[in-house]
Scaffold this motif. Structure first.
Motif, PDB file in Angstrom:
ATOM      1  N   PHE A   1     -15.091  28.138 -18.878  1.00 54.26           N
ATOM      2  CA  PHE A   1     -15.561  29.513 -18.730  1.00 54.26           C
ATOM      3  C   PHE A   1     -14.664  30.270 -17.751  1.00 54.26           C
ATOM      4  CE2 PHE A   1     -20.387  29.807 -19.857  1.00 54.26           C
ATOM      5  CZ  PHE A   1     -20.070  29.497 -21.170  1.00 54.26           C
ATOM      6  N   GLY A   2     -14.171  31.426 -18.166  1.00 52.49           N
ATOM      7  CA  GLY A   2     -13.527  32.319 -17.226  1.00 52.49           C
ATOM      8  C   GLY A   2     -14.589  33.031 -16.405  1.00 52.49           C
ATOM      9  N   SER A   3     -14.333  33.285 -15.147  1.00 52.11           N
ATOM     10  CA  SER A   3     -15.364  33.889 -14.283  1.00 52.11           C
ATOM     11  C   SER A   3     -14.730  34.766 -13.222  1.00 52.11           C
ATOM     12  CB  SER A   3     -16.210  32.797 -13.622  1.00 52.11           C
ATOM     13  OG  SER A   3     -15.400  31.893 -12.890  1.00 52.11           O
ATOM     14  N   GLU A   4     -15.447  35.833 -12.844  1.00 52.81           N
ATOM     15  CA  GLU A   4     -14.916  36.801 -11.884  1.00 52.81           C
ATOM     16  C   GLU A   4     -15.860  37.082 -10.724  1.00 52.81           C
ATOM     17  OE1 GLU A   4     -14.057  40.270 -14.162  1.00 52.81           O
ATOM     18  OE2 GLU A   4     -12.341  39.358 -15.202  1.00 52.81           O
ATOM     19  N   ASN A   5     -17.121  36.684 -10.815  1.00 53.49           N
ATOM     20  CA  ASN A   5     -18.077  36.948  -9.743  1.00 53.49           C
ATOM     21  C   ASN A   5     -18.993  35.736  -9.568  1.00 53.49           C
ATOM     22  OD1 ASN A   5     -20.242  37.214 -11.746  1.00 53.49           O
ATOM     23  ND2 ASN A   5     -19.376  39.230 -12.199  1.00 53.49           N
ATOM     24  N   THR A   6     -19.878  35.782  -8.588  1.00 51.49           N
ATOM     25  CA  THR A   6     -20.736  34.636  -8.266  1.00 51.49           C
ATOM     26  C   THR A   6     -21.583  34.217  -9.455  1.00 51.49           C
ATOM     27  OG1 THR A   6     -20.819  35.252  -5.930  1.00 51.49           O
ATOM     28  CG2 THR A   6     -22.560  33.796  -6.736  1.00 51.49           C
ATOM     29  N   PHE A   7     -22.174  35.177 -10.139  1.00 47.04           N
ATOM     30  CA  PHE A   7     -23.000  34.886 -11.310  1.00 47.04           C
ATOM     31  C   PHE A   7     -22.201  34.119 -12.356  1.00 47.04           C
ATOM     32  CE2 PHE A   7     -24.776  36.570 -15.444  1.00 47.04           C
ATOM     33  CZ  PHE A   7     -25.934  35.808 -15.426  1.00 47.04           C
ATOM     34  N   GLN A   8     -20.981  34.536 -12.618  1.00 41.57           N
ATOM     35  CA  GLN A   8     -20.150  33.865 -13.615  1.00 41.57           C
ATOM     36  C   GLN A   8     -19.576  32.558 -13.091  1.00 41.57           C
ATOM     37  OE1 GLN A   8     -17.339  36.986 -14.712  1.00 41.57           O
ATOM     38  NE2 GLN A   8     -18.636  37.603 -16.427  1.00 41.57           N
TER      39      GLN A   8
ATOM     40  N   ILE B   1     -16.596  24.230  -6.979  1.00 43.96           N
ATOM     41  CA  ILE B   1     -17.576  23.280  -6.456  1.00 43.96           C
ATOM     42  C   ILE B   1     -18.338  23.859  -5.266  1.00 43.96           C
ATOM     43  CG2 ILE B   1     -16.151  22.069  -4.747  1.00 43.96           C
ATOM     44  CD1 ILE B   1     -18.453  20.435  -7.386  1.00 43.96           C
ATOM     45  N   LEU B   2     -17.793  24.874  -4.628  1.00 45.00           N
ATOM     46  CA  LEU B   2     -18.453  25.496  -3.486  1.00 45.00           C
ATOM     47  C   LEU B   2     -19.762  26.179  -3.887  1.00 45.00           C
ATOM     48  CD1 LEU B   2     -15.346  27.119  -1.742  1.00 45.00           C
ATOM     49  CD2 LEU B   2     -16.485  24.965  -1.141  1.00 45.00           C
ATOM     50  N   PHE B   3     -19.920  26.455  -5.163  1.00 39.54           N
ATOM     51  CA  PHE B   3     -21.129  27.124  -5.638  1.00 39.54           C
ATOM     52  C   PHE B   3     -22.237  26.127  -5.997  1.00 39.54           C
ATOM     53  CE2 PHE B   3     -17.715  30.112  -6.246  1.00 39.54           C
ATOM     54  CZ  PHE B   3     -18.281  31.324  -5.867  1.00 39.54           C
ATOM     55  N   LEU B   4     -21.982  24.827  -5.801  1.00 36.85           N
ATOM     56  CA  LEU B   4     -22.966  23.818  -6.180  1.00 36.85           C
ATOM     57  C   LEU B   4     -24.281  23.972  -5.413  1.00 36.85           C
ATOM     58  CD1 LEU B   4     -23.767  21.285  -7.733  1.00 36.85           C
ATOM     59  CD2 LEU B   4     -22.662  19.914  -5.953  1.00 36.85           C
ATOM     60  N   ILE B   5     -24.215  24.095  -4.096  1.00 41.51           N
ATOM     61  CA  ILE B   5     -25.431  24.189  -3.285  1.00 41.51           C
ATOM     62  C   ILE B   5     -26.228  25.441  -3.641  1.00 41.51           C
ATOM     63  CG2 ILE B   5     -26.343  24.364  -0.952  1.00 41.51           C
ATOM     64  CD1 ILE B   5     -25.198  21.619  -1.687  1.00 41.51           C
ATOM     65  N   VAL B   6     -25.508  26.549  -3.844  1.00 44.52           N
ATOM     66  CA  VAL B   6     -26.179  27.799  -4.223  1.00 44.52           C
ATOM     67  C   VAL B   6     -26.835  27.659  -5.597  1.00 44.52           C
ATOM     68  CG1 VAL B   6     -25.840  30.264  -4.673  1.00 44.52           C
ATOM     69  CG2 VAL B   6     -24.518  29.133  -2.884  1.00 44.52           C
ATOM     70  N   ALA B   7     -26.156  26.962  -6.495  1.00 41.65           N
ATOM     71  CA  ALA B   7     -26.625  26.879  -7.878  1.00 41.65           C
ATOM     72  C   ALA B   7     -27.795  25.920  -8.073  1.00 41.65           C
ATOM     73  CB  ALA B   7     -25.462  26.452  -8.781  1.00 41.65           C
ATOM     74  N   GLU B   8     -27.925  24.903  -7.208  1.00 39.13           N
ATOM     75  CA  GLU B   8     -28.930  23.861  -7.426  1.00 39.13           C
ATOM     76  C   GLU B   8     -30.363  24.388  -7.612  1.00 39.13           C
ATOM     77  OE1 GLU B   8     -28.987  20.849  -8.253  1.00 39.13           O
ATOM     78  OE2 GLU B   8     -26.910  20.257  -7.975  1.00 39.13           O
ATOM     79  N   PRO B   9     -30.882  25.209  -6.695  1.00 37.42           N
ATOM     80  CA  PRO B   9     -32.268  25.689  -6.892  1.00 37.42           C
ATOM     81  C   PRO B   9     -32.427  26.494  -8.177  1.00 37.42           C
ATOM     82  CG  PRO B   9     -31.504  26.131  -4.660  1.00 37.42           C
ATOM     83  CD  PRO B   9     -30.313  25.728  -5.447  1.00 37.42           C
ATOM     84  N   PHE B  10     -31.433  27.329  -8.481  1.00 41.35           N
ATOM     85  CA  PHE B  10     -31.486  28.124  -9.708  1.00 41.35           C
ATOM     86  C   PHE B  10     -31.415  27.230 -10.948  1.00 41.35           C
ATOM     87  CE2 PHE B  10     -29.786  31.153  -6.579  1.00 41.35           C
ATOM     88  CZ  PHE B  10     -30.696  32.194  -6.741  1.00 41.35           C
ATOM     89  N   HIS B  11     -30.630  26.163 -10.853  1.00 39.57           N
ATOM     90  CA  HIS B  11     -30.470  25.267 -11.997  1.00 39.57           C
ATOM     91  C   HIS B  11     -31.788  24.590 -12.358  1.00 39.57           C
ATOM     92  CE1 HIS B  11     -29.128  21.489 -14.062  1.00 39.57           C
ATOM     93  NE2 HIS B  11     -28.469  22.399 -14.745  1.00 39.57           N
TER      94      HIS B  11
ATOM     95  N   ALA C   1     -19.714  28.968 -14.866  1.00 43.07           N
ATOM     96  CA  ALA C   1     -18.512  28.164 -15.085  1.00 43.07           C
ATOM     97  C   ALA C   1     -18.700  26.747 -14.551  1.00 43.07           C
ATOM     98  CB  ALA C   1     -17.307  28.825 -14.424  1.00 43.07           C
ATOM     99  N   LEU C   2     -19.357  26.630 -13.400  1.00 44.83           N
ATOM    100  CA  LEU C   2     -19.612  25.315 -12.816  1.00 44.83           C
ATOM    101  C   LEU C   2     -20.563  24.512 -13.699  1.00 44.83           C
ATOM    102  CD1 LEU C   2     -19.183  23.423 -10.391  1.00 44.83           C
ATOM    103  CD2 LEU C   2     -21.207  24.467  -9.339  1.00 44.83           C
ATOM    104  N   GLU C   3     -21.631  25.166 -14.159  1.00 47.12           N
ATOM    105  CA  GLU C   3     -22.578  24.462 -15.030  1.00 47.12           C
ATOM    106  C   GLU C   3     -21.903  24.008 -16.317  1.00 47.12           C
ATOM    107  OE1 GLU C   3     -26.399  25.142 -17.897  1.00 47.12           O
ATOM    108  OE2 GLU C   3     -24.989  26.724 -17.427  1.00 47.12           O
ATOM    109  N   PHE C   4     -21.093  24.896 -16.908  1.00 43.84           N
ATOM    110  CA  PHE C   4     -20.449  24.540 -18.166  1.00 43.84           C
ATOM    111  C   PHE C   4     -19.430  23.421 -17.976  1.00 43.84           C
ATOM    112  CE2 PHE C   4     -17.667  25.058 -21.862  1.00 43.84           C
ATOM    113  CZ  PHE C   4     -18.618  25.082 -22.870  1.00 43.84           C
ATOM    114  N   ALA C   5     -18.791  23.383 -16.803  1.00 39.44           N
ATOM    115  CA  ALA C   5     -17.878  22.274 -16.499  1.00 39.44           C
ATOM    116  C   ALA C   5     -18.641  20.946 -16.537  1.00 39.44           C
ATOM    117  CB  ALA C   5     -17.233  22.474 -15.136  1.00 39.44           C
ATOM    118  N   GLY C   6     -19.872  20.960 -16.018  1.00 39.46           N
ATOM    119  CA  GLY C   6     -20.690  19.759 -16.069  1.00 39.46           C
ATOM    120  C   GLY C   6     -21.048  19.374 -17.492  1.00 39.46           C
TER     121      GLY C   6
END
Length: 378
Positions: A168-175, A344-354, A179-184
């Motif tokens: 996934f190409g991404s330009e902001n935190t939401f994207q 990978i820096l967005f992992l902690i932020v993404a966990e609760p939302f995931h 991108a991190l989720e899709f990498a997984g």
């Protein structure tokens, strides 16, 4: 220990074991080194189903013109699936502008009985004179050596189907979080193929033999479903040729697709993906999905109960930490492979939302209709 505590820890062990196994599978995939020769240039037909892609078409076709592959060894078939915008006009303008390039247009609306993506792809394959079909999407961009690398891999491995990398190409935190989720998801799909128990792939970068498509009956038994033109075919081909289905681990075969720009787009996309989850013939995949869903549910329950009872909070936090750590074990090597380690820096932020995302989409995807490309889907 209460039964619920035991069950929660059991789910944690299940999830850690599951994702840890996929991490091992990813590491065990050898990175492919392409060495092309003239004999490696197999004949491809790149099929692009598109609907209402007026804004993307010119960029897509210009991207294809940059590919380093002999013009007489591939064609690009654009399948216009009942677009209601100016997609067809843009395609025809580009075809007139680049007459030397092997573009072909199929208008599904002009062919009676073709009312779904799978039917449109099937028709495109039937009309193709190539030995190999490559599926991709209109919002994708492709590496210059994309076809060269796939061709070299097919020849060297005697493959019947190849799943190649998608990012996934991404330009902001939401994207970036998408991108991190899709990498997984890509890492899990690739690892599962390597471990000879495939579960998922993406039609944004999927290559298969035209003969094999006919052998397994194509999408015949799943034609009524809006999604699954990738995974159901993967399962059928693997069942017949378990040692000739591969993931191609090479960045030169990379396809980059757009992350969603709005929450509504993300919701509709994920509902479309998850809606096929109840239709898998392989009950192993269904069991994994149920187990992962229950694990995420147990985390939420424990964190909520932890408001009143510290023991539940400890269990919930332990589950959350275990989840983050084991997911790091597969996410980091995948984003490193993509040369985007900062994701990978967005992992902690993404966990609760995931966790919330898994719980909501897992139910919502199988309830009611959703919109995709201007169509109501069930």
């Amino acid at each position: 220990m209460h039964y619920w505590e035991f069950f929660s820890l059991l789910l944690l062990l299940f999830y850690v074991g599951l994702i840890g196994t996929f991490a091992y599978g990813w590491f065990s995939i050898p990175e492919f080194k392409s060495e092309n020769s003239a004999s490696d240039f197999i004949r491809f037909d790149v099929l692009v189903p598109l609907r209402n892609e007026e804004a993307q078409v010119r960029r897509l076709l210009q991207n294809f013109r940059r590919l380093d592959y002999p013009l007489n060894r591939f064609s690009i078939t654009l399948i216009n699936d009942h677009s209601t915008d100016n997609t067809e006009r843009e395609i025809r303008a580009c075809m007139a502008e680049f007459p030397e390039f092997p573009f072909r247009l199929i208008n599904v609306a002009e062919i009676e009985g073709l009312g779904s993506k799978k039917a449109a792809i099937t028709y495109g394959i039937q009309q193709s004179d190539a030995d190999w079909i490559v599926l991709t999407d209109a919002d994708c961009s492709h590496a210059v050596n994309w076809l060269k690398t796939i061709s070299s891999f097919v020849v060297s491995r005697n493959a019947k189907m190849v799943y190649a990398p998608v990012m996934f190409g991404s330009e902001n935190t939401f994207q970036h979080m998408q991108a991190l989720e899709f990498a997984g998801l890509l890492g899990i799909g690739a690892a599962a193929i390597q471990l000879k128990n495939p579960n998922m792939c993406s039609a944004a970068n999927l290559c298969f033999s035209k003969t094999v498509f006919a052998e397994v009956g194509g999408y015949q038994d799943k034609m009524h479903l809006a999604s699954g033109d990738d995974e159901f075919l993967l399962h059928k081909v693997f069942k017949r040729y378990p040692n000739q289905v591969f993931f191609l681990k090479n960045r030169d075969a990379l396809v980059v697709t757009d992350a969603n720009s709005t929450l509504r787009q993300l919701s509709d996309q994920r509902r479309r993906w998850v809606s096929k989850s109840t239709h898998y013939d392989n009950r192993y995949i269904t069991a994994i999905l149920i187990g992962a869903y229950l694990f995420n549910l147990s985390i939420l329950v424990n964190l909520i109960l932890g408001i009143w009872n510290l023991q539940f909070l400890r269990i919930g936090v332990a589950q959350l930490l275990g989840k983050a750590l084991v997911e790091f074990s597969i996410l980091f090597p995948v984003v490193h492979f993509f040369k985007r380690p900062a994701l990978i820096l967005f992992l902690i932020v993404a966990e609760p939302f995931h966790i919330l995302y898994v719980l909501i989409i897992g139910i919502w995807a199988n309830l009611g209709a959703y919109n995709w490309k201007g169509r109501q889907q069930k």
